[in-house]
Design a protein around this motif. Structure first.
Motif, short mmCIF file in Angstrom:
data_model
loop_
_atom_site.label_atom_id
_atom_site.label_comp_id
_atom_site.label_asym_id
_atom_site.label_seq_id
_atom_site.Cartn_x
_atom_site.Cartn_y
_atom_site.Cartn_z
N GLY A 12 0.79 -1.23 0.00
CA GLY A 12 0.00 0.00 0.00
C GLY A 12 0.83 1.28 0.00
N THR A 14 1.96 3.11 -2.43
CA THR A 14 1.52 4.12 -3.42
C THR A 14 0.33 4.94 -2.88
OG1 THR A 14 2.10 2.43 -5.00
CG2 THR A 14 1.08 4.38 -5.89
N THR A 15 -0.57 4.29 -2.17
CA THR A 15 -1.70 5.00 -1.58
C THR A 15 -1.23 5.91 -0.45
OG1 THR A 15 -3.02 3.05 -2.02
CG2 THR A 15 -3.95 4.62 -0.46
N GLN A 16 -0.37 5.37 0.41
CA GLN A 16 0.04 6.13 1.61
C GLN A 16 0.91 7.33 1.25
OE1 GLN A 16 -1.32 5.75 4.47
NE2 GLN A 16 -2.45 3.91 3.85
N GLN A 18 0.59 9.25 -1.21
CA GLN A 18 -0.32 10.34 -1.60
C GLN A 18 -0.91 11.02 -0.36
OE1 GLN A 18 -0.57 11.43 -4.60
NE2 GLN A 18 0.43 9.71 -5.66
N TYR A 19 -1.28 10.23 0.64
CA TYR A 19 -1.80 10.80 1.89
C TYR A 19 -0.74 11.65 2.57
CZ TYR A 19 -5.75 7.43 1.81
OH TYR A 19 -6.87 6.71 1.49
N GLN A 146 -4.64 -6.08 -8.14
CA GLN A 146 -4.42 -4.80 -8.82
C GLN A 146 -3.92 -5.00 -10.25
OE1 GLN A 146 -1.70 -3.16 -5.99
NE2 GLN A 146 -3.30 -2.43 -4.61
N ALA A 194 -6.59 0.93 4.69
CA ALA A 194 -5.77 2.09 4.31
C ALA A 194 -5.97 3.28 5.25
CB ALA A 194 -6.07 2.47 2.87
N ARG A 198 -3.11 5.07 7.38
CA ARG A 198 -2.91 6.51 7.19
C ARG A 198 -2.85 7.22 8.56
NH1 ARG A 198 -7.04 10.62 6.72
NH2 ARG A 198 -6.23 12.43 5.63
#
Ligand code: TMP
Length: 210
Positions: A12, A14-16, A18-19, A146, A194, A198
């Motif tokens: 994860g 790539t998601t984090q 961004q956060y 994914q 997620a 976060r």
């Protein structure tokens, strides 16, 4: 300030990342997001060689040297100038990936890896590293989902194709180096959803950057 994110496939990052950028920007800090391999134009070309699932025959030493080449280009072309411009740099993978993937998992000489890392990094070191930790069965399941739904590039699956045992060595390697450097590493349970991950990351960032 240099912050890095590490973890196995499907953790994860790539998601984090961004956060994290949203958090810094909301606080009025300029930040740049980047990644290894592939944080520069030349690095993108190296990345496509490294991650191409057709490159079965890649020699482990050639693999190590390509990651080192990507890092040298990235540090000199992007990371150092960006840090000098006063920005926060957040990097998806950095030198710890080489220690665990090429060292712990491929079994290359750890002394050589550390020498190469110090050659390309000089005195650069991340201020904080988040390790998104989860069991490889779960990470790989997420990663393949994914790939199947198109949100992950199927032309970059050379490592996803490795056996579960390889990914277990990667995970254990990460946990071992995190124990050796408990001040720099923050280990986060990435099997949670997620939003929870976060919240844990932001709690640590608040202490680092007001
Ligand atoms: P990712 O950008 O999707 O995380 O893929 C990068 C892949 O490259 C990942 O499988 C880990 C691997 N890798 C290494 O083996 N050594 C390294 O030094 C780096 C930066 C990445």
């Amino acid at each position: 300030m240099l912050i890095t994110l590490e973890g196995i496939e499907g953790s994860g990052k790539t998601t984090q990342i961004q956060y994290m950028a949203e958090y810094f920007r909301a606080k009025g800090h300029d930040c740049a997001l980047t990644k290894e391999p592939g944080g520069t134009g030349i690095g993108e070309k190296i990345r496509s060689i490294l991650l191409n699932p057709g490159n079965h025959a890649m020699d482990p030493l050639a693999e190590l040297l390509l990651y080192a080449a990507d890092r040298a280009q990235h540090i000199n072309e992007m990371i150092i100038p960006t840090l000098k411009a006063g920005k926060i740099v957040i990097c998806d993978r950095f030198h710890d990936s080489t220690i665990v993937y090429q060292g712990f998992a491929r079994g290359l000489d750890m002394r050589l890896i550390r020498q190469l890392n110090s050659l390309v990094m000089d005195d650069l070191s991340p201020d904080m590293t988040f390790l998104l930790d989860l069991p490889p069965e779960l990470g790989l399941k997420r990663a393949w989902k994914q790939i199947q739904n198109g949100s992950r590039d199927e032309s970059e699956t050379r490592f996803e194709n490795e056996k579960l045992q390889f990914h277990e060595k990667v995970r254990n390697g990460y946990l071992a180096i995190a124990r050796q450097e408990p001040v720099r590493f923050v280990v986060v349970d990435a099997s949670k959803d997620a939003e929870q991950v976060r919240a844990e990351i932001l709690e640590r960032l608040t202490v680092l950057v007001k």
